[in-house]
Design a protein around this motif. Structure first.
Motif, PDB file in Angstrom:
ATOM      1  N   VAL A 112      47.789   8.864 -30.342  1.00  0.00           N
ATOM      2  CA  VAL A 112      48.654   8.485 -31.460  1.00  0.00           C
ATOM      3  C   VAL A 112      48.070   9.078 -32.741  1.00  0.00           C
ATOM      4  O   VAL A 112      46.881   8.900 -33.021  1.00  0.00           O
ATOM      5  CB  VAL A 112      48.754   6.955 -31.590  1.00  0.00           C
ATOM      6  CG1 VAL A 112      49.597   6.562 -32.809  1.00  0.00           C
ATOM      7  CG2 VAL A 112      49.318   6.337 -30.318  1.00  0.00           C
ATOM      8  N   LEU A 113      48.893   9.777 -33.510  1.00  0.00           N
ATOM      9  CA  LEU A 113      48.487  10.242 -34.837  1.00  0.00           C
ATOM     10  C   LEU A 113      49.045   9.272 -35.867  1.00  0.00           C
ATOM     11  O   LEU A 113      50.266   9.165 -36.042  1.00  0.00           O
ATOM     12  CB  LEU A 113      49.004  11.656 -35.109  1.00  0.00           C
ATOM     13  CG  LEU A 113      48.532  12.280 -36.428  1.00  0.00           C
ATOM     14  CD1 LEU A 113      47.038  12.569 -36.385  1.00  0.00           C
ATOM     15  CD2 LEU A 113      49.306  13.560 -36.737  1.00  0.00           C
ATOM     16  N   LEU A 114      48.155   8.538 -36.517  1.00  0.00           N
ATOM     17  CA  LEU A 114      48.537   7.618 -37.596  1.00  0.00           C
ATOM     18  C   LEU A 114      48.512   8.437 -38.875  1.00  0.00           C
ATOM     19  O   LEU A 114      47.462   8.699 -39.448  1.00  0.00           O
ATOM     20  CB  LEU A 114      47.557   6.446 -37.660  1.00  0.00           C
ATOM     21  CG  LEU A 114      47.789   5.401 -38.743  1.00  0.00           C
ATOM     22  CD1 LEU A 114      49.141   4.715 -38.576  1.00  0.00           C
ATOM     23  CD2 LEU A 114      46.664   4.369 -38.746  1.00  0.00           C
ATOM     24  N   SER A 115      49.698   8.862 -39.321  1.00  0.00           N
ATOM     25  CA  SER A 115      49.785   9.953 -40.294  1.00  0.00           C
ATOM     26  C   SER A 115      50.413   9.534 -41.605  1.00  0.00           C
ATOM     27  O   SER A 115      51.374   8.752 -41.635  1.00  0.00           O
ATOM     28  CB  SER A 115      50.609  11.097 -39.691  1.00  0.00           C
ATOM     29  OG  SER A 115      50.891  12.079 -40.660  1.00  0.00           O
ATOM     30  N   ASP A 137      58.487  15.965 -42.579  1.00  0.00           N
ATOM     31  CA  ASP A 137      58.661  17.369 -42.204  1.00  0.00           C
ATOM     32  C   ASP A 137      57.337  18.031 -41.839  1.00  0.00           C
ATOM     33  O   ASP A 137      57.288  18.908 -40.963  1.00  0.00           O
ATOM     34  CB  ASP A 137      59.362  18.146 -43.318  1.00  0.00           C
ATOM     35  CG  ASP A 137      60.838  17.802 -43.418  1.00  0.00           C
ATOM     36  OD1 ASP A 137      61.401  17.319 -42.419  1.00  0.00           O
ATOM     37  OD2 ASP A 137      61.431  18.013 -44.494  1.00  0.00           O
ATOM     38  N   VAL A 138      56.252  17.636 -42.495  1.00  0.00           N
ATOM     39  CA  VAL A 138      54.940  18.149 -42.117  1.00  0.00           C
ATOM     40  C   VAL A 138      54.610  17.720 -40.694  1.00  0.00           C
ATOM     41  O   VAL A 138      54.142  18.522 -39.876  1.00  0.00           O
ATOM     42  CB  VAL A 138      53.855  17.671 -43.098  1.00  0.00           C
ATOM     43  CG1 VAL A 138      52.462  18.082 -42.608  1.00  0.00           C
ATOM     44  CG2 VAL A 138      54.100  18.239 -44.486  1.00  0.00           C
ATOM     45  N   ASP A 139      54.874  16.457 -40.389  1.00  0.00           N
ATOM     46  CA  ASP A 139      54.580  15.965 -39.046  1.00  0.00           C
ATOM     47  C   ASP A 139      55.477  16.609 -37.987  1.00  0.00           C
ATOM     48  O   ASP A 139      55.038  16.840 -36.854  1.00  0.00           O
ATOM     49  CB  ASP A 139      54.705  14.442 -38.999  1.00  0.00           C
ATOM     50  CG  ASP A 139      53.465  13.751 -39.566  1.00  0.00           C
ATOM     51  OD1 ASP A 139      52.362  14.305 -39.392  1.00  0.00           O
ATOM     52  OD2 ASP A 139      53.603  12.691 -40.173  1.00  0.00           O
ATOM     53  N   TYR A 150      53.708  23.500 -47.343  1.00  0.00           N
ATOM     54  CA  TYR A 150      53.530  23.753 -48.775  1.00  0.00           C
ATOM     55  C   TYR A 150      54.261  22.721 -49.638  1.00  0.00           C
ATOM     56  O   TYR A 150      54.348  22.887 -50.852  1.00  0.00           O
ATOM     57  CB  TYR A 150      53.990  25.162 -49.133  1.00  0.00           C
ATOM     58  CG  TYR A 150      53.071  26.234 -48.596  1.00  0.00           C
ATOM     59  CD1 TYR A 150      51.950  26.637 -49.318  1.00  0.00           C
ATOM     60  CD2 TYR A 150      53.297  26.814 -47.358  1.00  0.00           C
ATOM     61  CE1 TYR A 150      51.088  27.604 -48.819  1.00  0.00           C
ATOM     62  CE2 TYR A 150      52.438  27.778 -46.843  1.00  0.00           C
ATOM     63  CZ  TYR A 150      51.335  28.166 -47.578  1.00  0.00           C
ATOM     64  OH  TYR A 150      50.484  29.115 -47.069  1.00  0.00           O
ATOM     65  N   GLN A 151      54.781  21.681 -49.017  1.00  0.00           N
ATOM     66  CA  GLN A 151      55.445  20.628 -49.776  1.00  0.00           C
ATOM     67  C   GLN A 151      54.394  19.598 -50.182  1.00  0.00           C
ATOM     68  O   GLN A 151      54.001  18.756 -49.388  1.00  0.00           O
ATOM     69  CB  GLN A 151      56.562  20.003 -48.934  1.00  0.00           C
ATOM     70  CG  GLN A 151      57.693  20.972 -48.634  1.00  0.00           C
ATOM     71  CD  GLN A 151      58.724  20.403 -47.669  1.00  0.00           C
ATOM     72  OE1 GLN A 151      58.664  19.236 -47.283  1.00  0.00           O
ATOM     73  NE2 GLN A 151      59.678  21.229 -47.281  1.00  0.00           N
ATOM     74  N   GLN A 152      53.968  19.674 -51.432  1.00  0.00           N
ATOM     75  CA  GLN A 152      52.767  18.957 -51.858  1.00  0.00           C
ATOM     76  C   GLN A 152      53.038  17.731 -52.726  1.00  0.00           C
ATOM     77  O   GLN A 152      52.086  17.056 -53.128  1.00  0.00           O
ATOM     78  CB  GLN A 152      51.848  19.915 -52.622  1.00  0.00           C
ATOM     79  CG  GLN A 152      51.436  21.124 -51.816  1.00  0.00           C
ATOM     80  CD  GLN A 152      50.635  22.118 -52.628  1.00  0.00           C
ATOM     81  OE1 GLN A 152      50.377  21.912 -53.804  1.00  0.00           O
ATOM     82  NE2 GLN A 152      50.252  23.219 -52.000  1.00  0.00           N
ATOM     83  N   GLY A 153      54.283  17.453 -53.058  1.00  0.00           N
ATOM     84  CA  GLY A 153      54.530  16.370 -53.997  1.00  0.00           C
ATOM     85  C   GLY A 153      55.529  15.349 -53.487  1.00  0.00           C
ATOM     86  O   GLY A 153      55.806  15.258 -52.300  1.00  0.00           O
ATOM     87  N   GLY A 154      56.099  14.587 -54.423  1.00  0.00           N
ATOM     88  CA  GLY A 154      57.094  13.585 -54.085  1.00  0.00           C
ATOM     89  C   GLY A 154      58.487  14.155 -54.257  1.00  0.00           C
ATOM     90  O   GLY A 154      58.783  15.258 -53.797  1.00  0.00           O
ATOM     91  N   ASP A 155      59.357  13.413 -54.936  1.00  0.00           N
ATOM     92  CA  ASP A 155      60.682  13.920 -55.258  1.00  0.00           C
ATOM     93  C   ASP A 155      60.615  14.704 -56.574  1.00  0.00           C
ATOM     94  O   ASP A 155      59.564  14.823 -57.200  1.00  0.00           O
ATOM     95  CB  ASP A 155      61.677  12.757 -55.342  1.00  0.00           C
ATOM     96  CG  ASP A 155      62.071  12.241 -53.963  1.00  0.00           C
ATOM     97  OD1 ASP A 155      62.360  13.071 -53.087  1.00  0.00           O
ATOM     98  OD2 ASP A 155      62.089  11.014 -53.766  1.00  0.00           O
ATOM     99  N   MET A 156      61.766  15.238 -56.996  1.00  0.00           N
ATOM    100  CA  MET A 156      61.817  16.075 -58.193  1.00  0.00           C
ATOM    101  C   MET A 156      61.460  15.264 -59.432  1.00  0.00           C
ATOM    102  O   MET A 156      61.859  14.097 -59.557  1.00  0.00           O
ATOM    103  CB  MET A 156      63.222  16.669 -58.339  1.00  0.00           C
ATOM    104  CG  MET A 156      63.336  17.770 -59.360  1.00  0.00           C
ATOM    105  SD  MET A 156      62.388  19.226 -58.886  1.00  0.00           S
ATOM    106  CE  MET A 156      62.559  20.215 -60.366  1.00  0.00           C
TER     107      MET A 156
END
Length: 564
Positions: free
Chosen positions: A276-279, A284-286, A476-482
């Protein structure tokens, strides 16, 4: 919008899964418009291992209102795939009845009206009731795992430095946790708190920058139901980018895909039957990670606050998305034989606070940790005629209110409010309390700055945040929402590349174009730069609300999305 072909394929798949998952029974409740605790907790056990997952509770001890996003865009290969399906499309995709309990819990459709019917969700005393029910049935088979973003996000967590949440979560008895916003209490404080936990804090992707040594345990192996379960922790990989680097200056993060594979191989070598990966990577990264790292059976994902009523399967890996703010608890039963998952049964359990009996011991504990602050939490600041919410790719009304307060109280032309996903909702017609305000602002670097920025710099900021959100490569998605913006309008094409997404920037005050070489007075908050000066954002907004007394916001039309 999803295509008809995508919808039909998903509907067939969802129908096949829900018939045995327990979600179908919840759907039948929708037709009755009735919520009963027995039905919510009902689950036909399967196999020999039960995983229970809670994530992104953001220090919400009490039941809350939380509106799910109406806009959650996916780019590249994930465009139109869950969790990037919202509103009416989400209802169709999962065959959910409009106006039903699950429509209210899982979408933004008619949220304001349905909130009057179904009330608040979450509350750790209700979560305790659900956990006790599962453990009573499967005590020797159950692993309860906390996906992080647990110690931050409320008035009381700020005042106690997360101690309120640690005391309460210890009473819930997780078997392990990982983290993200926990790190904003500072490295020294976090190490001190982690060392006192009665369960492991797992973060296999965090290294010391001086010696390249592990800061936390990477994994732990548990035995449940005669099965050896390897749990690997993955903290948010871009913590020093999304949050102040100076708070954890000697820690290095990252996805570290090769190390994830090495940890999977290690737990398998040590005899784990299931991995199990507790992530806290984000969905989308996962999803990408699941297609590139071999041997992970289950990813319990977090960070992006997605709530999905069914697992998403990538190869042999099940990805579980359990929502946020304590609205849901995930239960995944696994039938593990000969070192392999042969079958599974899943339920995203909705924590309807009016239907689930609060656990008396937990209620008393929550009351105790909140008691010193009860009067201030309940203090009313204003009334809102508009539903206040934050979650979504672009401006939510709560941040519209914050942006308005920054412009008026800080005498600015333009305002910036970070695209945090945390922050609860306030239905129209409600009082806005100190607790509501802090649910959207409580953090350890709250200074509201005021500075001059060129039009070129403002565009650069928008482009940079846009790339964090809409880069076609999830890694490369490093943040939250806009980033939310007040006082100006702009157009964005999420499918473009960095430097080319943002256009048509105009100043709302007079409709004039934002000029690259012209300076503008900008107010904002939550700067990651050390030494930022200014009043705390909650004081700025409180002064604004005291002057206004009533909040009434028009729909935000300042952001125009194209290309999708």
């Amino acid at each position: 919008m999803i295509s008809r072909r995508e919808f039909l394929m998903a509907a067939v798949a969802a129908g096949a899964i829900t018939s045995g998952s327990g979600f179908g029974q919840w759907a039948r409740l929708a037709a009755q418009q009735a919520l009963r605790e027995d039905d919510i907790l009902s689950f036909k056990p399967l196999g020999n291992v039960t995983l229970v997952h809670l994530t992104d509770i953001h220090a919400q001890l009490m039941p809350v209102y939380f509106r799910e996003p109406s806009i959650n865009l996916g780019v590249g290969e994930v465009n139109g795939l869950p969790p990037h399906v919202t509103g009416e499309d989400f209802l169709k995709l999962y065959n959910l009845a409009p106006g039903s309990p699950e429509a209210y819990a899982l979408t933004s459709v008619d949220f304001d009206a349905l909130s009057q019917a179904y009330g608040r969700m979450g509350g750790v005393d209700r979560i305790a009731t659900v956990l006790k029910s599962i453990r009573a049935e499967r005590e020797d088979n159950t692993l309860f795992l906390d996906g992080g973003d647990t110690w931050q996000g409320s008035y009381t967590s700020l005042k106690t430095g997360g101690a309120d949440m640690i005391e309460v979560m210890n009473a819930l008895r997780p078997d392990a946790m990982t983290g993200h916003w926990e790190f904003t209490y500072g490295a020294d404080k976090v190490k001190e708190m982690v060392e006192a936990l009665p369960f492991p804090f797992l973060g296999g992707n965090i290294r010391d920058t001086e010696w390249d040594e592990a800061v936390f345990e990477a994994y732990r192996i548990y035995e449940r139901g005669g099965v050896r379960v390897g749990v690997i922790g993955q903290a948010f990989p871009y913590t020093p980018v999304a949050n102040p680097r100076w708070m954890m200056p000697t820690w290095s993060f990252g996805i570290r895909e090769e190390e994830v594979q090495a940890n999977v191989d290690a737990v398998r070598a040590e005899g784990a039957d299931v991995v199990v990966l507790l992530s806290h990577n984000g969905f989308d990264v996962d999803r990408k990670l699941a297609g590139r790292v071999a041997g992970i059976d289950v990813i319990l994902t977090g960070h992006t606050h997605d709530a999905l009523p069914e697992p998403v399967k990538v190869g042999k890996t099940l990805i579980i998305a359990s929502g946020s703010n304590g609205k849901f608890l995930s239960r995944l039963d696994l039938d593990v034989q000969d070192g392999e998952v042969k079958d599974f049964r899943y339920r995203l359990i909705p924590i309807f606070s009016d239907a689930i009996t609060p656990d008396a011991d937990m209620s008393a504990l929550v009351e105790k940790v909140r008691a010193p602050y009860a009067g201030e939490l309940a203090r009313e600041l204003a009334t809102t005629e508009t539903l206040l919410y934050r979650r979504g790719n672009f401006n939510g009304t709560f941040d519209d209110m914050i942006c308005e307060a920054l412009i008026e109280q800080r005498d600015a032309q333009i305002s910036l409010s970070p695209g945090f996903r945390w922050g609860t909702s306030v239905p129209a017609g409600s009082a806005i309390t100190v607790e509501d305000l802090h649910n959207a602002t409580s953090m350890t670097y709250p200074a509201a700055y005021r500075s001059e920025m060129s039009g070129a710099l403002i565009k650069e900021i928008l482009e940079d945040v846009g790339d964090n959100l809409f880069n076609a490569d999830p890694y490369y998605q490093q943040g939250g929402d806009m980033v939310r913006i007040g006082g100006m309008a702009y157009a964005i094409d999420p499918n473009e590349t960095i430097g080319n997404r943002i256009s048509d920037m105009t100043l709302l005050a007079d409709g004039s174009p934002i000029e690259a070489d012209k300076s503008y007075v900008v107010a904002g908050w939550a700067s990651v730069n050390e030494g930022t000066e200014g009043p705390a954002i909650w004081d700025v907004v409180e002064d604004h609300l005291k002057e206004r007394k009533t909040v009434s916001l028009e729909p935000n039309r300042a952001v125009r999305v194209s290309g999708l």
